[in-house]
Motif scaffolding. Structure first.
Motif, mmCIF file in Angstrom:
data_model
loop_
_atom_site.group_PDB
_atom_site.id
_atom_site.type_symbol
_atom_site.label_atom_id
_atom_site.label_comp_id
_atom_site.label_asym_id
_atom_site.label_seq_id
_atom_site.Cartn_x
_atom_site.Cartn_y
_atom_site.Cartn_z
ATOM 1 N N VAL A 91 -55.720 125.250 -88.389
ATOM 2 C CA VAL A 91 -55.689 124.299 -87.265
ATOM 3 C C VAL A 91 -57.097 124.186 -86.674
ATOM 4 C CG1 VAL A 91 -54.727 123.804 -84.996
ATOM 5 C CG2 VAL A 91 -53.316 124.966 -86.702
ATOM 6 N N SER B 101 -60.006 139.385 -98.428
ATOM 7 C CA SER B 101 -60.974 139.534 -97.342
ATOM 8 C C SER B 101 -62.357 139.279 -97.920
ATOM 9 C CB SER B 101 -60.892 140.963 -96.788
ATOM 10 O OG SER B 101 -61.997 141.255 -95.958
ATOM 11 N N ARG B 102 -63.346 139.098 -97.048
ATOM 12 C CA ARG B 102 -64.728 139.040 -97.551
ATOM 13 C C ARG B 102 -65.140 140.415 -98.042
ATOM 14 N NH1 ARG B 102 -67.213 137.038 -92.157
ATOM 15 N NH2 ARG B 102 -65.462 138.327 -91.513
ATOM 16 N N VAL C 112 -46.404 128.375 -85.943
ATOM 17 C CA VAL C 112 -45.715 129.653 -85.741
ATOM 18 C C VAL C 112 -46.690 130.650 -85.104
ATOM 19 C CG1 VAL C 112 -46.169 130.480 -88.122
ATOM 20 C CG2 VAL C 112 -44.244 131.373 -86.873
ATOM 21 N N ALA D 221 -48.675 133.913 -84.295
ATOM 22 C CA ALA D 221 -48.994 135.088 -85.117
ATOM 23 C C ALA D 221 -48.290 136.350 -84.613
ATOM 24 C CB ALA D 221 -50.507 135.292 -85.132
ATOM 25 N N VAL E 35 -57.814 131.377 -92.744
ATOM 26 C CA VAL E 35 -59.079 131.594 -92.020
ATOM 27 C C VAL E 35 -59.267 130.451 -91.026
ATOM 28 C CG1 VAL E 35 -60.178 132.826 -93.939
ATOM 29 C CG2 VAL E 35 -60.478 130.347 -93.743
ATOM 30 N N LYS E 36 -60.202 130.610 -90.114
ATOM 31 C CA LYS E 36 -60.468 129.577 -89.108
ATOM 32 C C LYS E 36 -61.067 128.334 -89.784
ATOM 33 C CE LYS E 36 -60.100 131.854 -84.898
ATOM 34 N NZ LYS E 36 -59.004 132.775 -85.021
ATOM 35 N N HIS F 252 -48.346 125.846 -89.230
ATOM 36 C CA HIS F 252 -49.368 125.763 -88.175
ATOM 37 C C HIS F 252 -48.858 126.164 -86.805
ATOM 38 C CE1 HIS F 252 -50.063 122.753 -91.310
ATOM 39 N NE2 HIS F 252 -51.280 123.213 -91.256
ATOM 40 N N THR G 157 -56.480 139.795 -93.433
ATOM 41 C CA THR G 157 -56.729 140.881 -92.482
ATOM 42 C C THR G 157 -56.597 140.400 -91.040
ATOM 43 O OG1 THR G 157 -59.074 140.340 -92.501
ATOM 44 C CG2 THR G 157 -58.354 142.058 -94.050
ATOM 45 N N GLY G 158 -56.433 139.079 -90.850
ATOM 46 C CA GLY G 158 -56.409 138.498 -89.505
ATOM 47 C C GLY G 158 -55.017 138.416 -88.901
ATOM 48 N N SER G 159 -54.945 137.775 -87.732
ATOM 49 C CA SER G 159 -53.709 137.745 -86.940
ATOM 50 C C SER G 159 -52.524 137.144 -87.692
ATOM 51 C CB SER G 159 -53.916 136.919 -85.665
ATOM 52 O OG SER G 159 -55.063 137.317 -85.013
ATOM 53 N N ILE G 160 -52.713 135.928 -88.214
ATOM 54 C CA ILE G 160 -51.563 135.264 -88.840
ATOM 55 C C ILE G 160 -51.305 135.845 -90.234
ATOM 56 C CG2 ILE G 160 -52.833 133.290 -89.855
ATOM 57 C CD1 ILE G 160 -49.571 132.736 -88.049
ATOM 58 N N LYS H 196 -62.182 146.519 -96.713
ATOM 59 C CA LYS H 196 -61.393 146.178 -95.518
ATOM 60 C C LYS H 196 -59.997 145.699 -95.931
ATOM 61 C CE LYS H 196 -61.471 142.976 -91.551
ATOM 62 N NZ LYS H 196 -62.169 141.819 -90.956
ATOM 63 N N HIS I 192 -64.446 128.117 -91.436
ATOM 64 C CA HIS I 192 -64.704 128.950 -92.616
ATOM 65 C C HIS I 192 -64.093 128.364 -93.894
ATOM 66 C CE1 HIS I 192 -64.880 132.255 -89.359
ATOM 67 N NE2 HIS I 192 -66.073 131.734 -89.546
#
Ligand SMILES: NC(=O)c1ccc[n+]([C@@H]2O[C@H](COP(=O)([O-])OP(=O)(O)OC[C@H]3O[C@@H](n4cnc5c(N)ncnc54)[C@H](OP(=O)(O)O)[C@@H]3O)[C@@H](O)[C@H]2O)c1
Length: 239
Positions: free
Chosen positions: A101, A30-31, A162, A164, A75-76, A160, A9-12, A35, A79
């Motif tokens: 990253v 997703s969690r 590219v 988003a 995910v970041k 890593h 669901t995130g940017s990348i 969503k 996480h």
């Protein structure tokens, strides 16, 4: 192949879903399953409005991972522990791809382990208006993940560098190199093909998983150069 994008669901995650949909079955993780479903529907609309057939699905991260051939961890860095713990029980033959990253703004010279040494300094005093690579204790995000996942899992580190926004903009013809690290040649070959499935990206073998830090750490360099020189969405290309 079935590709689960955890944090899809995130940017990348958006860019991977839109670009890899053409040749693969995409499952957004997703969690929150609701969503994920809503996001999958949004991605399907983007694609169908362009006349592209799309049946992207959305579900919770664990179910997405369980039903996939390839799992993209999108995910970041902070996480990856909770996500690894969640998917561990459903891992068998899936190839896991880390795009993670470990990046920080401010406190760049202070190791994350030594939190007690973090001295709050104002941005002006520290002149820290830039990003840096924060080396994880295992050496890289990918090596951290390797330690968190079962030893038999084929873990590959890629994508890593590219940006988003460009990945998600289907009007943009990408022209980047994608460094790929990993200990399993079979896993890396699968990822080389995924890279080639995204028009004009070129996969380059960087070496074993131990080399992942080299390619991960280029990302803050790229972001800093972009910001300081007002150059949008830079990536890497070896000439
Ligand atoms: N952005 C880029 O240009 C770029 C480029 C290359 C690599 N990367 C790497 O890709 C990864 C994702 O970056 P991003 O920019 O896409 O991040 P992002 O948009 O901030 O987050 C991705 C997803 O992480 C999930 N998430 C948030 N908090 C979480 C938690 N506590 N536990 C588990 N999942 C959580 C969210 O999904 P849900 O709320 O749906 O669970 C969110 O949509 C990072 O490791 C980054 O370094 C990013």
């Amino acid at each position: 192949m079935k590709i689960a994008i955890l944090g899809g669901t995130g940017s990348i995650g958006k860019g991977f879903a839109l670009r890899l949909n053409k040749k693969h079955e995409i499952i957004i993780g997703s969690r929150d399953a609701g969503k994920a479903k809503a996001t999958a529907s949004e991605y399907n609309d983007i694609l169908t409005n362009r006349g592209i057939k799309a049946e992207i699905k959305g579900t919770d991260n664990k179910t997405a991972a369980e039903n996939a051939d390839v799992i993209l961890i999108a995910v970041k860095y902070n996480h990856i522990g909770s996500v690894s713990e969640l998917i561990r029980p459903v891992l068998n033959n899936q190839i896991v791809v880390s795009v993670v990253v470990p990046i920080e703004k401010d406190y760049c010279y202070i190791h994350p382990d030594t939190t007690s040494l973090k001295i709050p300094v104002s941005r002006e005093d520290y002149n820290a208006n830039y990003f840096c690579y924060v080396t994880p204790p295992a050496g890289s995000a990918a090596q951290e993940l390797a330690a968190l996942l079962p030893a038999n899992i084929e873990l590959v580190s890629a994508f890593h560098n590219v940006p988003a926004k460009k990945l998600a903009d289907l009007d943009v013809e990408l022209d980047y190199d994608i460094g790929v690290s990993g200990n399993s040649m079979h896993g890396k070959k699968v990822v080389f093909d995924l890279v080639r499935d995204i028009s004009n990206l070129r996969p380059l073998d960087v070496g074993p998983l131990e080399t992942s830090a080299m390619i991960e750490s280029l990302t803050p360099l790229i972001i800093n150069i972009s910001a300081k020189n007002k150059l949008k969405n830079l990536g890497i290309k070896f000439l």
